[in-house]
Design an enzyme around this catalytic site. Structure first.
Site, PDB file in Angstrom:
ATOM      1  N   HIS A  95       0.843  -1.197   0.000  1.00 26.17           N
ATOM      2  CA  HIS A  95       0.000   0.000   0.000  1.00 26.17           C
ATOM      3  C   HIS A  95       0.876   1.244   0.000  1.00 26.17           C
ATOM      4  CE1 HIS A  95       1.057   0.255   4.289  1.00 26.17           C
ATOM      5  NE2 HIS A  95       0.744   1.538   4.171  1.00 26.17           N
ATOM      6  N   ARG A 158      23.075  -6.002 -14.738  1.00 28.29           N
ATOM      7  CA  ARG A 158      23.406  -6.972 -15.788  1.00 28.29           C
ATOM      8  C   ARG A 158      22.426  -8.123 -15.756  1.00 28.29           C
ATOM      9  NH1 ARG A 158      26.423 -11.393 -13.505  1.00 28.29           N
ATOM     10  NH2 ARG A 158      27.194 -10.852 -11.448  1.00 28.29           N
TER      11      ARG A 158
END
Length: 175
Positions: A95, A158
């Site tokens: 939330h 990466r």
């Protein structure tokens, strides 16, 4: 892009209106359970608390380090795969309460994922299987499987190597 549902509010900011959205008793119960789990040294007991008392989906042999803070008001919106590690003092939110609205979003963390210490995961994101999130990151967008991502803002560092037997298996499925 994060997937959240938006709920506008009128009057004071949404956090002032929290108990119109969530039962006070649910908040109190969840707070007590989460605080117990944060300090609990037993991984099976922590997972039991998360699964049985908070309604989270937590896969087999996933591990929450000391001081992990899961969403107090909507822990049932958190889904974690198998054999995943959530690092020390990390926060998983489902939330966010803003001035004119609040937002809710499911959080999906795959299997064999490593979340570094002090990471914040925002509502509505998915972290794919075998991903690695660097310590201190803010996960504000989806992370693909086999990806190393880190930073604030989160950036892909990466792509990670897939095991050769797994890539061979996916090629056989395609053929």
């Amino acid at each position: 892009m994060r997937r959240t549902e938006r709920y506008p509010v009128e009057g004071p900011n949404a956090l002032w209106q929290i108990y119109r959205t969530v039962s006070k008793w649910k908040g109190v119960k969840n707070f007590i359970c989460i605080q117990a789990a944060r300090y609990c040294p037993s991984l099976p007991v922590k997972n039991w608390i998360y699964r049985r008392l908070l309604g989270m989906e937590v896969g087999k042999e996933s591990a929450f380090a000391l001081m992990v803070m899961v969403d107090v008001f909507f822990p049932e919106k958190i889904h974690i795969g198998e054999n995943t590690i959530i690092g020390y003092n990390s926060t998983i939110l489902a939330h966010e309460y803003l001035t004119k609205e609040y937002r809710l979003g499911e959080v999906h963390i795959g299997s064999h994922v490593m979340i570094g210490a002090n990471t914040t995961i925002l509502p509505g994101v998915t972290i794919g299987d075998h991903a690695v999130i660097g310590a201190g990151s803010v996960v504000h967008k989806d992370v693909e499987p086999y990806t190393f991502a880190a930073g604030n803002p989160l950036q892909v560092i990466r792509k990670l190597d897939r095991p050769s037997d797994e890539s061979a298996g996916s090629q056989q499925e395609q053929g």
